[in-house]
Design an enzyme around this catalytic site. Structure first.
Site, short mmCIF file in Angstrom:
data_model
loop_
_atom_site.label_atom_id
_atom_site.label_comp_id
_atom_site.label_asym_id
_atom_site.label_seq_id
_atom_site.Cartn_x
_atom_site.Cartn_y
_atom_site.Cartn_z
N GLU B 75 -107.78 55.15 -12.05
CA GLU B 75 -108.35 55.61 -13.32
C GLU B 75 -108.62 54.46 -14.29
OE1 GLU B 75 -105.97 57.25 -11.76
OE2 GLU B 75 -106.80 59.26 -11.47
N HIS B 144 -100.70 68.64 -14.82
CA HIS B 144 -102.11 68.93 -14.53
C HIS B 144 -102.66 70.01 -15.45
CE1 HIS B 144 -101.18 66.64 -10.96
NE2 HIS B 144 -102.38 66.78 -10.47
#
Lengths: 331, 340
Positions: B75, B144
């Site tokens: 990321e 999440h």
């Protein structure tokens, strides 16, 4: 090698040295605030490396960036003005010593988050190839950056997609005050590139010819579409990490030994004189020119005003927003 | 502000089609890629796989691997790469598979993307969009399911956009891609499944203009993203009770259409602020203070907020459901205010 080129290198290295000595002096007088990381001792790396780039290639470096800007050809006057936080500085006084830039010369910055600029360099290389050019990107960082995650993410992507990046590690043996062997599991930084199947070149960062030779191979490879190269330049800084560094982590003798044996400017002087490419007087003339350019830069900086308070609210967004900065009236 | 404002700078058609939220986003991406060759997509599993939530399905086949780039799980590296490419004139759109993972790229967003222009002057611009599937409600657990937009309000230089409808998703994403600033673009995962009527053809919706979802004179409800839908349902509940709730969907948090909120509060004198994220230091905390500063004279009752409590998102669906604000929660807060 071409005499003109060597004299240019000599001048550049001398300019970096005098510029840094002058900025240290201004720091001592309290005219430069914050951090000041001097490049003294490492001049051959920037000089040799940038001699292999074209003007339209790109450069990103770590925060020890004054020498890189000078070697890239940035005018010393706005550089010094930036160090003093003046409106005439390369970043209009809002960047400072660690955040120099010169977009006209495709110098996209000194970066002060260690290793954070490596993905940016990969992105610029990505854009260069996406846009169908043969331009390459030189990404410069220290030994300390090789231990951070973004280093590995950047190397992996550059190798995976064969992007035109040169990863140049200036291994000056210390990450701030921590010796390489106390921070890195392997002593040679180039070893870390092998995990990504990336070709490596190691060179003597105290020798401008050695840097130039290693970088030439790396640039050629990138330009030819053969992907990234990891270049390790072994070098040494003669001054502390920053001006605030009391240097308790290394012996004075070690510094003196490096100064004695490996001053990159003296080595180049010896070479030029030995090969009879110039007379001692000619070199002294270049040294006087470098000193004059430095003095001129310091004067320019000292005489420049600080940025106006209005500049506080400029360049936050492409078009100013009303909302988030509306509080300025009520500060 | 307008009731059904999807006009913006582009001309919306009078004809409508029914699309999923995901399809509306995909149309925005495809149209912008057609329009501008500098627009390309980057992200984990967004090409061959088609995107974790299917938003980019089919785009690899349509535009090829150079423009729909599957990346390693990196990321920080990928967002950094996109920032670097953006400085050089590209317009990358990054998908961060779950907004929770944006934590890994915070250095690139906060220290680079948001700072370039300020430190390096007007020569440096970062036209970048980071798409973030966000929010709870699908039993993905604590790592999440988060809604982290409040963090980004605290970083000058970023824009933050959070659509509530499929039409807004399309129009706002197109504007975000054309914007010369880094934009954090929230896509609520529960909304992905909603199927709605959207105008035919090409249109954009400007960033920073709120949408009045429904009119009412008794109480104002301010929300965005999925919570704007809950607020709309709350307004229906309240209407049956004879309480007129005016719902303002902010659409973007930076820029913030504070004028639209103040105008509504000036009319109603009462306001409920809603967000899916946790309470302390949240978006509502900022909104409440802005109203305190700019609408104090108009307030007839204390500002109320409906948010998630200050806890991580639990896994068990029963517990998770108890964390996320609902239409009933919002209606209860608005009812109490209206009756005060």
């Amino acid at each position: 090698m071409d005499k003109t080129l060597l004299l240019k290198w000599f001048y550049q290295m001398k300019l970096i040295r005098t510029f840094e000595e002058k900025s240290a002096e201004l720091y001592a007088y309290g005219k430069i605030g914050g951090f000041l990381h001097l490049y003294i001792g490492e001049e051959a790396v920037a000089t040799g490396a940038l001699a292999t780039l074209r003007e339209d290639d790109h450069l990103l470096t770590h925060y020890r960036d004054h020498g890189w800007a000078l070697a890239r050809g940035t005018d010393p006057k706005p550089l010094m003005a930036e160090l003093l936080g003046r409106v005439t500085g390369v970043s209009k006084g809002k960047g400072g010593s660690m955040h120099l830039c010169d977009p006209e010369r495709n110098f996209w910055g000194g970066y002060a988050i260690v290793g954070g600029h490596l993905p940016l360099a990969v992105g610029i290389a990505f854009a260069m190839r996406y846009q169908g050019t043969d331009r390459v990107v030189l990404s410069v960082f220290g030994d300390g950056a090789t231990n951070i995650g973004e280093f590995h993410e950047a190397l992996n992507m550059a190798a995976l997609w064969e992007l035109p990046v040169i990863f140049l590690c200036e291994n000056n043996l210390y990450g701030m005050g921590t010796q390489v062997k106390r921070a890195s599991a392997v002593p040679e930084m180039a070893q870390k590139a092998c995990a990504y199947g990336m070709p490596t070149e190691q060179c003597n960062g105290m020798d401008v010819f050695s840097v130039y030779g290693a970088m030439q191979k790396a640039v050629q490879r990138a330009r030819a579409g053969e992907g990234p190269t990891f270049v390790e330049a072994k070098t040494y800084r003669f001054r502390g990490h920053s001006m605030a560094d009391p240097e308790l982590y290394r012996q004075h003798d070690e510094v003196e030994a490096f100064r004695e044996c490996c001053d990159p400017i003296e080595s180049l002087r010896d070479h030029i004189l030995r090969e009879k490419l110039a007379t001692p007087e000619e070199l002294e003339q270049l040294e006087r020119q470098a000193a004059a350019a430095t003095e001129e830069a310091a004067q320019f900086a000292e005489q420049s005003p600080p940025p106006p308070l209005e500049a506080l609210y400029e360049d936050i967004y492409a078009q100013p927003l009303d909302g988030p900065t509306a509080g300025k009236e009520r500060r | 502000m307008s009731n059904q404002d999807v006009s913006g700078s582009g001309g919306a058609s009078d004809r409508f089609r029914e699309l999923y939220f995901t399809e509306a986003l995909r149309e925005a991406l495809a149209e912008e890629m057609e329009r501008d060759p500098e627009v390309f997509l980057l992200g984990e599993d967004m090409g061959v796989y088609g995107g974790c939530f299917g938003v980019t399905r089919g785009l690899l086949e349509q535009f090829g691997p150079e423009r729909v780039r599957d990346t390693p799980i990196s990321e920080a590296g990928v967002v950094g790469l996109a920032v670097g490419a953006a400085i050089l004139g590209a317009r990358p759109v990054v998908e961060v598979m779950f907004m929770d993972f944006i934590t890994l790229a915070m250095d690139q967003i906060a220290n680079h993307a948001a700072k370039f222009r300020y430190m390096y002057g007007e020569q440096a611009r970062v036209p970048l969009v980071i798409r973030c599937p966000a929010g709870a409600g699908r039993a993905y657990g604590a790592t999440h399911s988060q809604t982290l937009e409040a963090w980004f309000l605290h970083v000058p230089g970023l824009k933050v956009v959070a659509p509530a409808t499929a039409a807004d998703a399309k129009g706002l994403l197109k504007s975000a891609i054309r914007d010369d600033n880094p934009v954090i673009f929230l896509e609520n995962k529960v909304l992905y499944q909603s199927r709605e009527w959207i105008p035919d053809g090409e249109f954009t919706i400007p960033l920073g203009r709120a949408r009045r979802v429904c009119e009412g004179g008794d109480v104002t409800i301010v929300a965005y993203s999925r919570m704007a839908r809950e607020a709309e349902k709350a307004a229906s509940i309240l209407a049956e009770e004879g309480i007129g709730a005016e719902v303002i969907d902010l659409r973007s948090l930076v820029p913030l259409d504070i004028d639209a909120v103040v105008a509504s509060v000036t009319k109603t004198g009462r306001v409920v602020l809603v967000e899916e994220g946790t309470r302390t230091g949240g978006v509502c905390a900022e909104l409440g203070m802005r109203l305190f500063e700019e609408a104090w004279d108009s307030l007839d009752a204390p500002i109320q907020r409906v948010t998630a409590p200050d806890i991580p998102i639990p896994f068990a669906p029963e517990l998770e459901a108890a964390v996320i604000p609902t239409a009933a929660d919002i209606a209860a807060a608005a009812r109490a205010l209206a009756e005060s």
